[in-house]
Design an enzyme around this catalytic site. Structure first.
Site, PDB file in Angstrom:
ATOM      1  N   LYS A 194      25.305   4.199  18.591  1.00 40.50           N
ATOM      2  CA  LYS A 194      24.642   5.400  17.974  1.00 40.50           C
ATOM      3  C   LYS A 194      24.732   5.120  16.419  1.00 40.50           C
ATOM      4  O   LYS A 194      25.780   4.244  16.016  1.00 40.50           O
ATOM      5  CB  LYS A 194      26.411   6.291  17.919  1.00 40.50           C
ATOM      6  N   LYS A 247      20.151   6.048  19.654  1.00 41.99           N
ATOM      7  CA  LYS A 247      20.203   6.789  19.172  1.00 41.99           C
ATOM      8  C   LYS A 247      20.483   6.431  17.829  1.00 41.99           C
ATOM      9  O   LYS A 247      21.172   6.110  17.549  1.00 41.99           O
ATOM     10  CB  LYS A 247      21.995   8.217  18.930  1.00 41.99           C
TER      11      LYS A 247
END
Ligand code: PBG
Length: 323
Positions: A194, A247
């Site tokens: 992320k 992400k």
């Protein structure tokens, strides 16, 4: 080569294109994010995310039914609590907004697979993803709170938990507490790679989780790093992650492809708020064909290697896929 080889032969009409298509999307691939808020009678559109809403508990059963009837198997829940404090105690409150939402949704649509985002930023007064010590998020004390939060979600009936905080060691901490708590069969989907991304801007408005000082660069990854993603994913799998996530998605298709190549666990990708807002805004200006762009974006994420896509487009895409 030419004229023996003519790749256009296999593009001549829509039937042959359908036959040789390498990537296909299905509603089965989609996970729809829901923003659950306190209060009643609330269904408030998020200004930077047209078509997405903050919804109170009394509206959730209807939403859950609509989502499931479109063929979307799963939702991921984010909570907006009434009160925030230094330690984000709303995150692990048995009667917190997400815990209550899980019960409402599982009651209304038992087969809708409920995933919860496990993080502190929506619940802390300072908006960071953990406990603050000396001006930064303290890793190890935060693990205890994340574990409590995950356990409270699963106790309320969540089918899967998804830690998004990027603390070191959190997958193991959550796995241990779930196993001890009698939930060894509940999987963990970790936000493994992320990045500290400007694409989260609209989400922070939606979840009211903007950090009140500084930014998240001391815990989320540097967008310039590619090899580090492999290391982050490897650690999470070692710690017990069942599904790993990359992400954001669209500016990180190389990362999705790398991770798909290197590991055999299911890969999820988060088509984040800013990616959604860009498409919506350009469509509102009349500058692009929204439906085609949406399907192209989702197809590219799948083509890069994602098995599952978390996306605010899930309902719109499912409607097209079902047509
Ligand atoms: C919580 C969390 C964020 C998102 C998902 N979980 C925000 C952040 O890290 O700042 C972003 C999702 C999106 O932009 O759609 N940590």
């Amino acid at each position: 080569m030419f004229p023996i080889h003519r790749p256009r032969r296999l593009r001549a009409n829509k039937t042959i294109r359908r036959m040789v298509r390498e990537t296909s999307l299905s509603p089965d691939d989609l996970i729809y994010p829901l923003f659950v808020t306190y209060g009643t009678g609330i269904r408030k559109e998020i200004p930077s995310m047209p078509g997405c809403f903050q919804e109170s508990l009394d509206n959730l059963a209807g939403s859950a039914k609509e989502i499931f009837s479109l063929g979307i198997p799963s939702v991921i829940l984010f909570g907006i609590p009434e009160r925030k404090d230094e330690k984000g105690s709303g995150a692990y409150d048995e009667h917190g907004v997400v815990q209550n939402a899980i019960r409402v949704i599982k009651d209304a649509v038992p087969d809708l697979y409920v995933i919860t985002d496990v993080c502190m930023c929506e619940y802390t007064s300072h908006g960071h993803c953990g406990v603050i010590e000396k001006g930064d998020v303290a890793n190890d004390p935060t693990l205890e709170l994340l574990a409590l939060e995950a356990l409270s979600h699963v106790t309320a009936g969540a089918d899967m938990v998804a830690p998004s905080d990027m603390m070191d060691g959190r997958v193991e901490a959550i796995r241990l507490v779930l196993d001890e708590g009698g939930f060894p069969a509940v999987p963990i989907m970790s936000y493994a790679a992320k990045y500290a991304s400007a694409f989260y801007g609209p989400f922070r408005e939606a979840a009211e989780s903007t950090p009140q000082f500084g930014d998240r660069r001391s815990y989320q990854m540097d967008p310039a790093n590619r090899r580090e993603a492999i290391r982050e994913v490897a650690l999470d799998i070692e710690e017990g992650a069942d599904i790993i996530m990359v992400k954001p998605a669209l500016s990180y298709l190389d990362i999705i492809a790398d991770v798909r190549d290197a590991f055999d666990v299911p890969v999820a990708a988060y088509n984040v708020s800013g990616e959604y807002s860009l498409v919506k805004a350009a469509a509102q200006m009349g500058w692009i064909d929204e439906q085609r762009l949406m399907m192209e974006v989702l197809t590219s994420i799948k083509r890069a290697g994602a098995d599952l896509i978390l996306t605010y487009f899930a309902k719109d895409a499912a409607k097209i896929l079902n047509a």
